[in-house]
Design an enzyme around this catalytic site. Structure first.
Site, PDB file in Angstrom:
ATOM      1  CG  HIS A  14      65.556 -28.491  38.317  1.00  0.00           C
ATOM      2  ND1 HIS A  14      65.344 -29.832  38.517  1.00  0.00           N
ATOM      3  CD2 HIS A  14      66.108 -28.019  39.467  1.00  0.00           C
ATOM      4  CE1 HIS A  14      65.749 -30.162  39.729  1.00  0.00           C
ATOM      5  NE2 HIS A  14      66.216 -29.081  40.331  1.00  0.00           N
ATOM      6  CB  ALA A  15      61.672 -26.210  32.660  1.00  0.00           C
TER       7      ALA A  15
END
Length: 173
Positions: free
Chosen positions: A108-109
């Site tokens: 999800h970065a």
């Protein structure tokens, strides 16, 4: 020790993915890099997504300069959605990128990369949960374990951490 003398920032906030934080951090240290844990505030102990592990920030994003680092890593989990809300964090990420240094993002970065304005025109990957966000931000989605596109290093999800770390080490070396 291919990263001897390199200085790497790794972002941290509540809800970080345990393995996506600890494995890259330890891998960078194993290669000789000096790793600084950067968060919203300095000296803050935060819990992982599972609550099983904690980690502590060394410094606040507002108190560091992109020029102090050779690269920056953004772990996944729920933390990126929190980190992206702080201008000091997105400014740091954008400046590291603009200085041509490596920015690594896994799972999800990419949400942080989107808010920092650095994904447009790049190939990207990550959790399927952010595929549409990356596409809407002008990135091209690729379903691969890990790869480098310019000075961005991408990793998909937890099982791909070994590939992500290999790409990071190669890019930073």
């Amino acid at each position: 020790m291919r990263l001897e003398g390199k200085r790497i920032a790794i972002l941290l906030e509540e809800g970080f993915e345990d393995l996506e934080f600890w494995v890259p951090l330890m891998r960078m240290q194993e290669e000789g890099a000096r790793v600084t844990v950067v968060g919203i505030t300095a000296g803050k102990t935060v819990k992982s997504k599972t609550g099983a592990l904690t980690a502590m920030t060394d410094v606040a994003a507002a108190d560091v300069q992109a020029s102090a680092f050779d690269g920056l890593i953004v772990p996944g989990g729920w933390a990126p959605d929190k980190l992206r809300r702080y201008p000091a964090v997105t400014t740091l990420v954008r400046q590291v990128y603009e200085q041509g240094k490596i920015v690594g993002m896994i799972c999800h970065a990419g949400l942080v990369g989107i808010s920092a304005g650095i994904v447009r025109g790049h190939r990207s990957t990550g959790s399927l949960g952010i595929k549409d966000d990356l596409l809407n931000a002008g990135a091209t989605w690729v379903d691969e374990a890990a790869f480098r596109d310019g000075n961005l290093v991408w990793g998909r999800v937890v099982p791909d951490i070994p590939y992500f770390c290999r790409e990071l080490v190669a890019a930073l070396a």
